[in-house]
Design an enzyme around this catalytic site. Sequence first.
Site, PDB file in Angstrom:
ATOM      1  N   GLU A 183      23.313 -20.019  21.710  1.00 62.76           N
ATOM      2  CA  GLU A 183      21.891 -19.357  21.315  1.00 62.76           C
ATOM      3  C   GLU A 183      21.459 -20.141  20.179  1.00 62.76           C
ATOM      4  O   GLU A 183      21.756 -19.430  19.099  1.00 62.76           O
ATOM      5  CB  GLU A 183      21.803 -17.778  21.468  1.00 62.76           C
ATOM      6  CG  GLU A 183      21.955 -16.993  22.635  1.00 62.76           C
ATOM      7  CD  GLU A 183      20.912 -17.266  23.646  1.00 62.76           C
ATOM      8  OE1 GLU A 183      19.627 -17.663  23.284  1.00 62.76           O
ATOM      9  OE2 GLU A 183      21.194 -16.841  24.831  1.00 62.76           O
ATOM     10  N   CYS A 238      14.053 -17.241  15.601  1.00 58.68           N
ATOM     11  CA  CYS A 238      14.293 -18.252  16.461  1.00 58.68           C
ATOM     12  C   CYS A 238      13.071 -18.451  17.142  1.00 58.68           C
ATOM     13  O   CYS A 238      12.751 -19.641  17.633  1.00 58.68           O
ATOM     14  CB  CYS A 238      15.659 -18.087  17.188  1.00 58.68           C
ATOM     15  SG  CYS A 238      15.810 -16.694  18.130  1.00 58.68           S
TER      16      CYS A 238
HETATM   17  P1  NDP Z   1      24.257 -21.190  11.135  1.00 57.68           P
HETATM   18  O1  NDP Z   1      24.399 -22.090  12.186  1.00 57.68           O
HETATM   19  O2  NDP Z   1      24.230 -21.567   9.701  1.00 57.68           O
HETATM   20  O3  NDP Z   1      25.386 -20.140  11.201  1.00 57.68           O
HETATM   21  C1  NDP Z   1      25.510 -19.181  12.433  1.00 57.68           C
HETATM   22  C2  NDP Z   1      26.984 -18.551  12.224  1.00 57.68           C
HETATM   23  O4  NDP Z   1      27.736 -19.428  12.304  1.00 57.68           O
HETATM   24  C3  NDP Z   1      27.039 -17.682  10.955  1.00 57.68           C
HETATM   25  O5  NDP Z   1      27.883 -16.603  11.188  1.00 57.68           O
HETATM   26  C4  NDP Z   1      28.191 -19.027  10.293  1.00 57.68           C
HETATM   27  O6  NDP Z   1      28.726 -18.145   9.376  1.00 57.68           O
HETATM   28  C5  NDP Z   1      28.799 -19.406  11.608  1.00 57.68           C
HETATM   29  N1  NDP Z   1      29.300 -20.785  11.203  1.00 57.68           N
HETATM   30  C6  NDP Z   1      29.024 -21.625  10.311  1.00 57.68           C
HETATM   31  N2  NDP Z   1      29.915 -22.710  10.364  1.00 57.68           N
HETATM   32  C7  NDP Z   1      30.617 -22.571  11.312  1.00 57.68           C
HETATM   33  C8  NDP Z   1      31.759 -23.258  12.017  1.00 57.68           C
HETATM   34  N3  NDP Z   1      32.080 -24.552  11.592  1.00 57.68           N
HETATM   35  N4  NDP Z   1      32.338 -22.838  13.009  1.00 57.68           N
HETATM   36  C9  NDP Z   1      32.007 -21.497  13.360  1.00 57.68           C
HETATM   37  N5  NDP Z   1      31.182 -20.802  12.908  1.00 57.68           N
HETATM   38  C10 NDP Z   1      30.322 -21.122  11.932  1.00 57.68           C
HETATM   39  O7  NDP Z   1      22.848 -20.213  11.459  1.00 57.68           O
HETATM   40  P2  NDP Z   1      22.270 -19.291  10.528  1.00 57.68           P
HETATM   41  O8  NDP Z   1      22.952 -17.896  10.190  1.00 57.68           O
HETATM   42  O9  NDP Z   1      21.432 -19.792   9.436  1.00 57.68           O
HETATM   43  O10 NDP Z   1      21.083 -18.464  11.608  1.00 57.68           O
HETATM   44  C11 NDP Z   1      19.656 -19.301  11.560  1.00 57.68           C
HETATM   45  C12 NDP Z   1      19.664 -20.170  13.174  1.00 57.68           C
HETATM   46  O11 NDP Z   1      20.288 -19.182  14.078  1.00 57.68           O
HETATM   47  C13 NDP Z   1      18.701 -20.593  13.145  1.00 57.68           C
HETATM   48  O12 NDP Z   1      18.736 -21.928  13.747  1.00 57.68           O
HETATM   49  C14 NDP Z   1      17.900 -19.712  14.240  1.00 57.68           C
HETATM   50  O13 NDP Z   1      16.965 -20.335  15.113  1.00 57.68           O
HETATM   51  C15 NDP Z   1      19.014 -19.372  15.357  1.00 57.68           C
HETATM   52  N6  NDP Z   1      19.031 -18.267  15.938  1.00 57.68           N
HETATM   53  C16 NDP Z   1      18.705 -18.463  17.268  1.00 57.68           C
HETATM   54  C17 NDP Z   1      18.835 -17.183  18.052  1.00 57.68           C
HETATM   55  C18 NDP Z   1      18.508 -17.403  19.490  1.00 57.68           C
HETATM   56  O14 NDP Z   1      18.830 -16.135  20.042  1.00 57.68           O
HETATM   57  N7  NDP Z   1      18.459 -18.654  20.141  1.00 57.68           N
HETATM   58  C19 NDP Z   1      18.414 -15.820  17.449  1.00 57.68           C
HETATM   59  C20 NDP Z   1      18.662 -15.953  15.999  1.00 57.68           C
HETATM   60  C21 NDP Z   1      18.914 -16.995  15.312  1.00 57.68           C
HETATM   61  P3  NDP Z   1      28.232 -18.147   7.742  1.00 57.68           P
HETATM   62  O15 NDP Z   1      26.829 -17.557   7.659  1.00 57.68           O
HETATM   63  O16 NDP Z   1      29.183 -17.252   6.956  1.00 57.68           O
HETATM   64  O17 NDP Z   1      27.962 -19.613   7.288  1.00 57.68           O
END
Ligand code: NDP
Length: 490
Positions: free
Chosen positions: A240, A274
């Site tokens: 997602e 998102c």
């Molecule tokens: P990120 O991609 O930065 O992070 C998402 C999650 O992945 C966090 O828990 C993060 O941890 C973790 N993460 C980071 N690096 C890694 C890795 N190498 N391996 C595994 N996990 C990792 O997104 P954001 O948290 O900034 O969220 C915003 C984004 O999410 C936007 O692009 C938004 O559009 C999308 N989104 C999509 C939705 C949907 O349903 N399609 C709904 C809501 C949001 P940490 O935060 O600790 O770095």
Amino acid sequence: MTRELVDSGSVLRSVDPVYGAEVARYPVATRDEVVAAVDGARRGRIEWAGLPATERRRELLRWKRLLHTRRAEILALLTRENGKVGADAEIELTLTLHHLDWAARNAGRVLRSRRVSSGLLMVNQASRIERQPCGVIGVIGPWNYPMYTPMGSISYALAAGNAVVFKPSEYTPAIGQWLADTFVTATGRAGVFTVVHGPGATGAQLCRAGVDKLAFTGSAPTGRKVMAACAESLTPVLMELGGKDAAIVAEDADLQRAARAVLWGATMNSGQSCAGVERVYVVAAVAERFLEALAEAARAVQAGRDWGPVTMPGQLATITRHIESALADGGTALVGGPESVRAPYVDAVVLVDVPQDSAAIREETFGPVVTVNRVPDLDTAIAAANAVDYGLGAVVFSKRHGASIAQRLEVGMVSVNDVISYGAVPALPFGGHGGSGFGRIHGEAGLFEFTTPKSTTHRRFHLPVEISAHNRRRRDEWALTAISRLVGMR
Ligand code: NDP
């Protein structure tokens, strides 16, 4: 305000995005602890998966009622740890309860095993499809909807009989922990829904810790890393990802309604959605009236009162870059501009006639900024809406042509004459394609996503024609040819 999230590599601190005060601190899980959490979930899932669907439903509904009873706690936490204003927090809680309720009540019906026709060739067989839980689901969630978004996976995965290990965003660990703690309080079960804390590296460890499926919600660049890590063990993934949703305003739209809804869709939750509205294509014949209504509505709202701060300080630079490059590329600012970014808040910004190749049109802005482009006709609007890498949701405002415009949009979800309504309908699948990922949460598809189909045939009687044996007679082969012809000719 800068945040120090990880102290000396072993402690995760979350802070209030407005005041910087510490909200919570948790030890960062080591690799061994992540593996132990998945192993614990593998044990915990045995009893959970073995429960009758009615009992899982009872326990999940008990959890839902507990979330409701303790709503004041989570509403306060959504404000302190995530910065949400009251209305945004209340919406997030309501949606979460709504989905948990639907998943709990419908999983038994949707996932019931069913008989299917065996067809002409296998007429002597009884055929069934059973839906079996995948096992242990790793859930990695974002910070922008720290409860609603991961619960879109967690509620449906649990209702389908899986155990879950959840890695919340490092910006919102206390919200994730609160969810897991309340589950244990409501059900008395350990090892069915657990949380591991840490930065992105902990998420990467979860991908490699032996989960049976990984449900990821976050940005497209991180999604690629998660897929690469999961590919090492052929672990299936649900993606997602982000969006760059467009709204189309047709000549026959209710312009006042469209302006108010676009503004809300672009700015609620500080624009950190998102499926928020980031682009508008308005047919030229009504553009002036639409822009007038939008500008008036945008000047009446204010960050800090109608929405909260930008949660992640790093995002302020992206928002500023998008506004500045849109203006440098030839767009104009109808409301606000670079001065609207006053950390940690950003006021509403409306940019007009921004070129299609500008960053504000192509990349996720994730702030209360919306571009509005005037287009000669609906065909141009639809082509422009489709001309980005993302394909999550879209919005259409039209009294008569909503359905036909919606049909031509290359996205997973469309709201006609409203914004993001599909996210609040639990029976509707949620997700996109292209750069917005694949797979679905919510609805029947969301329950199927966390199960695997098992096909069974049961031989009931002998046929005069024996197919599954080597000692076939001549007439068996004639019969087989006859069936083949019959099927081919039909
Ligand atoms: P990120 O991609 O930065 O992070 C998402 C999650 O992945 C966090 O828990 C993060 O941890 C973790 N993460 C980071 N690096 C890694 C890795 N190498 N391996 C595994 N996990 C990792 O997104 P954001 O948290 O900034 O969220 C915003 C984004 O999410 C936007 O692009 C938004 O559009 C999308 N989104 C999509 C939705 C949907 O349903 N399609 C709904 C809501 C949001 P940490 O935060 O600790 O770095």
